[in-house]
Design an enzyme around this catalytic site. Structure first.
Site, short mmCIF file in Angstrom:
data_model
loop_
_atom_site.label_atom_id
_atom_site.label_comp_id
_atom_site.label_asym_id
_atom_site.label_seq_id
_atom_site.Cartn_x
_atom_site.Cartn_y
_atom_site.Cartn_z
NE ARG A 27 66.62 108.82 -21.30
CZ ARG A 27 67.36 109.92 -21.09
NH1 ARG A 27 68.66 109.84 -21.21
NH2 ARG A 27 66.82 111.05 -20.72
N GLY A 100 59.86 114.50 -18.98
CA GLY A 100 59.92 115.79 -18.30
C GLY A 100 58.73 115.97 -17.38
CE LYS A 602 74.89 106.23 -16.00
NZ LYS A 602 75.74 105.86 -14.88
C1 AGP Z 1 75.18 107.34 -9.21
O1 AGP Z 1 75.49 106.02 -9.23
C2 AGP Z 1 73.83 107.67 -9.54
N1 AGP Z 1 73.43 107.13 -10.76
C3 AGP Z 1 73.49 109.15 -9.42
O2 AGP Z 1 73.76 109.55 -8.12
C4 AGP Z 1 74.25 110.06 -10.39
O3 AGP Z 1 75.57 110.18 -10.03
C5 AGP Z 1 73.59 111.45 -10.37
O4 AGP Z 1 72.27 111.31 -10.79
C6 AGP Z 1 74.33 112.43 -11.26
O5 AGP Z 1 74.29 112.03 -12.59
P1 AGP Z 1 75.22 112.77 -13.67
O6 AGP Z 1 76.64 112.53 -13.30
O7 AGP Z 1 74.81 112.15 -14.97
O8 AGP Z 1 74.87 114.24 -13.60
#
Ligand code: AGP
Length: 607
Positions: A27, A100, A602
């Site tokens: 994260r 946050g 992530k």
């Molecule tokens: C993709 O490999 C990235 N980790 C990032 O672009 C990700 O897709 C984006 O942050 C959206 O995340 P989510 O699907 O958990 O909303």
């Protein structure tokens, strides 16, 4: 974003906190820290860098049974020891960890400095610690509640106090937080992966809720002190699923898992012969969806790329106007939402702040809102009227892979499901679903030739600029391929609709520049072949993703990565796989941290 973990019980808290932080590191991982309540003292250790740096500082003989831990993704203040969490108040007896952003932190800071408070960090979080201290009169829960009424912004927090051993106070407004229920112990975490080794029983906190947690009891209230009762829910993931299980990296594990993951995603939902699709999550709103005048698919990053494939699928199979919106733009651009508008939020984590806010904005404007989400119980799943889970298990690698193919598969099923209730004939639906049912096996076939992608990576991983070109359904795949390469190998790459190349980017092409072209069989083949010729004329090196049996393409490309034949709308499910592998191997060859690429996290829970 940041990862939060807490433990209060009978067992020594430190090893449990560190194990939890290790599972939360995807994260955010630029600094970490823990606070233990030890008798009537707080023991705080924190440091910049990976968790392993912090572990060097720790005394694992510590017996304290109450503590909190944090792994950080910096927002306010560089990743330094001083800015790492936990943050203490002026007395050093209250410790706060936070995920946050506190919007009014600088005003609070100025106000508190005028009161004589001295700050030791550049963070917004320390302002909250000092504010809690200002209100503290022997009741931590009360002091936290008063302080939270003074702040604005997104947060998930956990607070401990030396004067109240055996107590953790937590609160959520915009950041994910759940409580793990054990025997004579409770845990707190940003996501389930961190506590799965101890319990699968959880309570999800919602926005505007607080919890006072002891070993034997959890009391939930709103920020206005109204009691809240909640069900204990079961996490469906197993510990095995969040382990590396013999793979070198989670990304490779998740790429390799795609055949099985897609089987799970499709299971019980498709009947190829009948061309039928069963989506339990849409049963109650099918009528409304069938009458929808407009669909808006929204998300961020890889999820946005999947949504763009969804736009093509929806318009082709449902014949209803469909748009794809970046959630971060949609939420602020005063979008036109009229009757019959359905907004679908696509998100692996279900916690991405911009996607959640776009959803809330659409809801406030009267749109029906649905979710296509992987994490059960996540904020987007709970905020939507209805939705579909991916059922592909946890995705730990920061670079999203199996979630992308599953998001496309779910949007394909939705398109067929609603298309059958409009203009799609049973025969066309059966052909579509029959092709979809073959995808898991076809991906397995591609994975057997994974070494081909490795050869391409070995050949070009030293090149700092790549282009990715695609047309139609494969245009979003070009975007996704470029994103994968950028985010884990730090090579600059641009994905484009192939025809757009001529309107500027073609100027970038020079002798030997790697240009990945998705040139599979179908309606765009002749046109993409022209684009290949235009690149070759300027010395670019062609890496073509092509359909098995296409001998012609081999004459035009330096490298050809073959994928099995399928219908055009489903090609993204196959053509993306070699691009995932190229990125993976290029990152490895360049010595990058594949699972925890720099500057990334992530799930992006702040805007
Ligand atoms: C993709 O490999 C990235 N980790 C990032 O672009 C990700 O897709 C984006 O942050 C959206 O995340 P989510 O699907 O958990 O909303």
């Amino acid at each position: 974003m940041c990862g939060i973990i807490g433990y209060v019980g009978q067992r020594p808290a430190l090893p449990i906190l560190i194990d939890g932080l290790r599972r939360l590191e995807y994260r955010g991982y630029d600094s970490a820290g823990v606070a233990l309540v030890d008798g009537d003292k707080l023991r705080v250790s924190k440091s910049a860098g990976r968790l392993s740096v912090l572990e060097q500082l720790l005394d694992f003989k510590a017996t304290s049974t109450t503590g909190v831990g944090h792994t950080r993704w910096a927002t306010h203040g560089a990743p330094t020891d001083a800015n790492a969490h936990p943050h203490l108040d002026a007395t050093g007896r209250i410790a706060v960890i936070h995920n946050g952003q506190i919007e009014n932190a600088s005003a609070l800071r100025t106000y508190l400095e005028r009161q004589g408070f001295v700050f030791r960090s550049e963070t917004d979080t320390e302002a909250l610690a000092q504010l809690i201290s200002r209100f503290y009169q022997g009741n931590l829960e009360q002091a936290v509640r008063q302080a939270l009424h003074e702040i604005s912004g997104a947060y998930a927090i956990a607070v401990v106090c030396a004067d109240e051993p055996g107590v953790i106070v937590a609160a959520r407004n915009g950041g994910p937080l759940l409580i793990g229920v054990g025997k004579g112990e409770h845990l707190l975490a940003s996501d389930a992966a961190a506590i799965l080794a101890h319990t699968s029983q959880v309570v999800y906190l919602s926005d505007g809720e607080m919890a006072r947690i002891t070993a034997d009891h959890v009391s939930l209230t709103t920020l206005d002190a109204m009691p809240v009762t909640k069900d204990v829910e079961e996490i469906e993931w197993s510990l095995d699923e969040i382990e590396l299980s013999g793979y070198d990296h989670f990304m490779l594990k998740e790429i390799t898992e795609q055949p099985a993951a897609l089987e799970n995603c499709l299971r019980g939902r498709i009947e190829p012969r009948a061309g039928a699709v069963h989506l339990g999550g849409l049963v109650d709103c099918t009528r409304e969806l069938t009458r929808a005048k407009r669909f808006i698919l929204t998300g961020c990053g890889t999820a946005w790329h999947a949504a763009l494939v969804g736009e093509y699928l929806f318009e082709e199979l449902i014949r209803t106007p469909t748009e794809t919106e970046y959630a971060s733009e949609f939420r602020y651009r005063n979008p036109v939402i009229d009757d019959g508008t359905v907004v679908i939020a696509v998100s692996q984590s279900g916690e991405t702040a911009d996607t959640l806010a776009a959803l809330v904005e659409a809801k406030q404007r009267g749109a029906a809102v649905l979710g296509v989400v992987n994490v059960v119980g996540s904020s987007i799943a709970r905020e939507t009227d209805a939705g579909i889970y991916l059922h592909v298990g946890p995705e730990i690698g920061v670079a999203s892979t199996k979630a992308f193919t599953a998001q496309v598969a779910v949007l394909a099923m939705m398109a067929c499901y609603l298309g059958r209730r409009k203009h799609l004939s049973p025969a066309a639906a059966s052909q579509f679903i029959t092709a979809l049912a073959q995808i898991p096996k076809q991906i397995a076939d591609i994975l057997e030739r994974a070494d081909q992608a490795k050869i391409v990576a070995e050949r070009y991983c030293g090149m700092e600029n790549w282009l990715y070109l695609g047309r139609g359904y494969n245009y979003p795949v070009a975007l996704e391929g470029a994103l994968k390469l950028k985010e884990i190998s730090y090579i600059h790459a641009e994905g484009l609709p192939a025809a757009e190349m001529k309107h500027g980017p073609i100027a970038l092409i020079h002798e030997g520049m790697p240009v990945v072209v998705i040139a599979t069989a179908g309606s765009q083949y002749d046109r993409i072949s022209n684009n290949i010729a235009q690149v070759r004329a300027r010395g670019g090196s062609i890496i073509a993703v092509a359909t098995e049996g296409d001998r012609e393409i081999a004459k035009l490309a330096e490298h050809v990565l073959y994928v099995p034949d399928t219908i055009e709308p489903l090609q993204p499910l196959l053509t993306v796989v070699p691009l995932q592998l190229i990125a993976y191997h290029a990152a490895l060859l360049r010595g990058c941290n594949v699972d925890k690429p720099r500057n990334l996290a992530k799930s992006v829970t702040v805007e």
